[in-house]
Design a protein around this motif. Structure first.
Motif, PDB file in Angstrom:
ATOM      1  N   TRP A 198       0.860  -1.172   0.000  1.00 37.80           N
ATOM      2  CA  TRP A 198       0.000   0.000   0.000  1.00 37.80           C
ATOM      3  C   TRP A 198       0.900   1.228   0.000  1.00 37.80           C
ATOM      4  N   ALA A 199       0.887   1.964  -1.103  1.00 37.28           N
ATOM      5  CA  ALA A 199       1.746   3.128  -1.271  1.00 37.28           C
ATOM      6  C   ALA A 199       1.170   4.333  -0.545  1.00 37.28           C
ATOM      7  N   SER A 200       1.949   5.385  -0.477  1.00 43.25           N
ATOM      8  CA  SER A 200       1.546   6.585   0.255  1.00 43.25           C
ATOM      9  C   SER A 200       1.068   7.707  -0.658  1.00 43.25           C
ATOM     10  N   ASP A 201       0.926   7.440  -1.963  1.00 44.13           N
ATOM     11  CA  ASP A 201       0.568   8.521  -2.882  1.00 44.13           C
ATOM     12  C   ASP A 201      -0.877   8.977  -2.721  1.00 44.13           C
ATOM     13  N   LYS A 202      -1.768   8.060  -2.301  1.00 40.47           N
ATOM     14  CA  LYS A 202      -3.168   8.400  -2.038  1.00 40.47           C
ATOM     15  C   LYS A 202      -3.610   7.669  -0.772  1.00 40.47           C
ATOM     16  N   PRO A 203      -4.626   8.195  -0.067  1.00 41.59           N
ATOM     17  CA  PRO A 203      -5.144   7.482   1.105  1.00 41.59           C
ATOM     18  C   PRO A 203      -5.751   6.134   0.715  1.00 41.59           C
ATOM     19  N   HIS A 204      -5.813   5.234   1.694  1.00 39.89           N
ATOM     20  CA  HIS A 204      -6.470   3.937   1.546  1.00 39.89           C
ATOM     21  C   HIS A 204      -7.678   3.930   2.464  1.00 39.89           C
ATOM     22  N   VAL A 205      -8.841   3.588   1.926  1.00 45.96           N
ATOM     23  CA  VAL A 205     -10.080   3.577   2.695  1.00 45.96           C
ATOM     24  C   VAL A 205     -10.590   2.141   2.794  1.00 45.96           C
ATOM     25  N   LEU A 206     -10.710   1.644   4.032  1.00 44.46           N
ATOM     26  CA  LEU A 206     -11.277   0.312   4.261  1.00 44.46           C
ATOM     27  C   LEU A 206     -12.787   0.451   4.395  1.00 44.46           C
ATOM     28  N   LEU A 207     -13.511  -0.126   3.449  1.00 43.04           N
ATOM     29  CA  LEU A 207     -14.965  -0.044   3.470  1.00 43.04           C
ATOM     30  C   LEU A 207     -15.609  -1.212   4.197  1.00 43.04           C
ATOM     31  N   ASP A 208     -14.829  -2.285   4.404  1.00 38.98           N
ATOM     32  CA  ASP A 208     -15.359  -3.482   5.048  1.00 38.98           C
ATOM     33  C   ASP A 208     -14.155  -4.280   5.548  1.00 38.98           C
ATOM     34  N   SER A 209     -14.339  -5.570   5.826  1.00 40.54           N
ATOM     35  CA  SER A 209     -13.236  -6.408   6.288  1.00 40.54           C
ATOM     36  C   SER A 209     -12.314  -6.753   5.118  1.00 40.54           C
ATOM     37  N   VAL A 210     -11.020  -6.546   5.331  1.00 39.90           N
ATOM     38  CA  VAL A 210     -10.008  -6.884   4.340  1.00 39.90           C
ATOM     39  C   VAL A 210      -9.062  -7.895   4.991  1.00 39.90           C
ATOM     40  N   LEU A 211      -8.892  -9.050   4.344  1.00 37.23           N
ATOM     41  CA  LEU A 211      -8.090 -10.141   4.896  1.00 37.23           C
ATOM     42  C   LEU A 211      -6.790 -10.280   4.125  1.00 37.23           C
ATOM     43  N   VAL A 212      -5.657 -10.182   4.847  1.00 33.15           N
ATOM     44  CA  VAL A 212      -4.359 -10.524   4.273  1.00 33.15           C
ATOM     45  C   VAL A 212      -4.225 -12.043   4.373  1.00 33.15           C
ATOM     46  N   GLU A 213      -4.195 -12.718   3.229  1.00 32.92           N
ATOM     47  CA  GLU A 213      -4.256 -14.170   3.208  1.00 32.92           C
ATOM     48  C   GLU A 213      -3.033 -14.807   3.867  1.00 32.92           C
ATOM     49  N   GLU A 214      -3.219 -16.032   4.356  1.00 37.61           N
ATOM     50  CA  GLU A 214      -2.124 -16.792   4.934  1.00 37.61           C
ATOM     51  C   GLU A 214      -1.011 -16.956   3.904  1.00 37.61           C
ATOM     52  N   GLY A 215       0.222 -16.673   4.328  1.00 43.11           N
ATOM     53  CA  GLY A 215       1.372 -16.750   3.432  1.00 43.11           C
ATOM     54  C   GLY A 215       1.651 -15.474   2.668  1.00 43.11           C
ATOM     55  N   ALA A 216       0.729 -14.520   2.685  1.00 44.04           N
ATOM     56  CA  ALA A 216       0.899 -13.242   1.983  1.00 44.04           C
ATOM     57  C   ALA A 216       1.474 -12.196   2.931  1.00 44.04           C
ATOM     58  N   VAL A 217       2.079 -11.160   2.347  1.00 44.45           N
ATOM     59  CA  VAL A 217       2.665 -10.065   3.123  1.00 44.45           C
ATOM     60  C   VAL A 217       2.060  -8.745   2.643  1.00 44.45           C
ATOM     61  N   LEU A 218       1.479  -7.996   3.561  1.00 47.31           N
ATOM     62  CA  LEU A 218       1.025  -6.641   3.272  1.00 47.31           C
ATOM     63  C   LEU A 218       2.064  -5.670   3.804  1.00 47.31           C
ATOM     64  N   THR A 219       2.686  -4.913   2.914  1.00 48.80           N
ATOM     65  CA  THR A 219       3.656  -3.895   3.286  1.00 48.80           C
ATOM     66  C   THR A 219       2.998  -2.526   3.143  1.00 48.80           C
ATOM     67  N   ILE A 220       3.113  -1.708   4.170  1.00 45.76           N
ATOM     68  CA  ILE A 220       2.541  -0.364   4.134  1.00 45.76           C
ATOM     69  C   ILE A 220       3.691   0.631   4.181  1.00 45.76           C
ATOM     70  N   ASP A 221       3.785   1.448   3.151  1.00 43.72           N
ATOM     71  CA  ASP A 221       4.911   2.355   2.979  1.00 43.72           C
ATOM     72  C   ASP A 221       4.896   3.503   3.987  1.00 43.72           C
ATOM     73  N   PRO A 222       6.061   4.105   4.236  1.00 42.33           N
ATOM     74  CA  PRO A 222       6.128   5.288   5.102  1.00 42.33           C
ATOM     75  C   PRO A 222       5.202   6.388   4.598  1.00 42.33           C
ATOM     76  N   GLY A 223       4.522   7.038   5.529  1.00 44.64           N
ATOM     77  CA  GLY A 223       3.647   8.147   5.177  1.00 44.64           C
ATOM     78  C   GLY A 223       2.271   7.766   4.692  1.00 44.64           C
ATOM     79  N   ALA A 224       1.959   6.482   4.608  1.00 48.68           N
ATOM     80  CA  ALA A 224       0.643   6.050   4.133  1.00 48.68           C
ATOM     81  C   ALA A 224      -0.440   6.419   5.148  1.00 48.68           C
ATOM     82  N   ARG A 225      -1.654   6.658   4.635  1.00 49.85           N
ATOM     83  CA  ARG A 225      -2.806   6.989   5.469  1.00 49.85           C
ATOM     84  C   ARG A 225      -3.907   5.976   5.189  1.00 49.85           C
TER      85      ARG A 225
END
Length: 335
Positions: A39-66
């Motif tokens: 998830w990059a920091s160029d635009k905000p990220h809006v969670l509208l519902d439940s979001v699941l990071v799947e088993e074995g997957a990696v979610l990286t959130i960049d510096p400055g992200a909202r």
């Protein structure tokens, strides 16, 4: 900005009512699963519902992200979460309402939940606010979760609550939650270094201590689980008169090291006296009613910490003293 108007005709009279609305482009995340992604920091990220990071997957959130959570949204982590904020570019999690009245309102979204298959999570220099639970962690037997340089605040229930898990907090501030600031329940291994847990003019009616580590989970059959707490260079304090015991460790032997910390406790006065601890002594935060939990010039926590050579900076990236560091998340600076 989006502008429009509505033309009203009433009894032969016309009125042109101007309409103006403001919005911001964003990444919108609807209910679903995600694999390895950033998830990059160029635009905000809006969670509208439940979001699941799947088993074995990696979610990286960049510096400055909202990241903004809508009502009842939750970030579920079955894989791994890597929040890569820095002191200069913090990652920001909050409710998605931007009006001033919502800035400190708890319970606007569910928060972050670390699931049983998740391991090796790191949350660095992140602000997590307006949740039900800031972080809810339940991954017994898995590699622990590191929370460093972060702020967790205005949680309707718990700030950071872990169940039979392994968690390390470093240079972290937790304040004004409805239940535990930090809870390690049902056993587990917990280490809190240079951490401040506070409750000042908290509008939520709290009936639990700010810090609890127990070998059981209340209202369940889980009990007598191995538990350990290492609490060093930390502050656990509140402003009320009704809660004089802000620390709970059961059994008391689970406190493998509690030293050089400023704590509000009557229950453990004899157990914790000495060892560099300061008990039932107002920490003198700079402006706690304005959520500034840095130390005032007359704070007894100033210069009273134990040198930990592996931790060289505080929550803001300020260098720690190499001889007489300060207790808590903030190293005091000269104004």
């Amino acid at each position: 900005m989006v502008a429009d108007s509505i033309l009203f005709t009433t009894n032969g009279q016309q009125q042109n009512v101007k309409l103006v609305a403001y919005g911001q482009n964003a990444y919108f995340h609807r209910k679903g699963r995600i694999g390895t992604t950033t998830w990059a920091s160029d635009k905000p990220h809006v969670l509208l519902d439940s979001v699941l990071v799947e088993e074995g997957a990696v979610l990286t959130i960049d510096p400055g992200a909202r990241i903004y959570g809508a009502n009842k949204s939750v970030l579920l982590v079955a894989g791994q979460l890597q929040v890569q904020g820095t002191p200069q570019e913090r990652v920001y999690f909050s409710g998605y309402r931007r009006e001033e009245g919502y800035r400190t309102l708890p319970g606007q979204w569910e928060g972050i939940r670390i699931l049983a298959t998740s391991a090796g999570n790191q949350i660095k220099y992140a602000d997590i606010k307006n949740t039900v639970y800031g972080l809810r962690i339940g991954n017994p037997g898995k590699t622990g979760t590191l929370i460093e340089g972060s702020i967790v605040a205005h949680a309707l229930l718990g700030g950071v609550v872990a169940f039979t898990s392994e968690v390390q907090l470093v240079n972290t501030l937790i304040y004004n939650c409805g239940q535990y600031g930090f809870g390690g329940l049902g056993g587990g291994k917990y280490e809190l270094l240079y951490t401040t847990i506070a409750s000042y003019q908290n509008p939520l009616q709290r009936e639990t201590p700010l810090l609890a580590v127990t070998d059981f989970i209340p209202e369940t059959d889980i009990k007598d689980q191995p538990a350990s707490l290492r609490l060093v260079n930390s502050i656990v304090y509140s402003d009320g008169y009704s809660t004089v015991n802000e620390v709970l460790v059961e059994p008391a032997t689970a406190a493998t090291e509690v030293s050089h910390s400023l704590l509000r406790t009557q229950m453990y006065r004899e157990l914790l006296e000495g060892k560099g601890n300061l008990l039932n002594t107002e920490p003198k935060f700079k402006a706690p009613t304005k959520y500034d939990f840095s130390l005032d010039t007359l704070s007894p926590a100033s210069g009273a910490a134990k040198v930990l050579s592996t931790i060289r900076h505080d929550i803001k990236g300020t260098p720690r003293s190499t001889t007489r560091p300060d207790i808590g998340a903030y190293e005091r600076t000269v104004d």
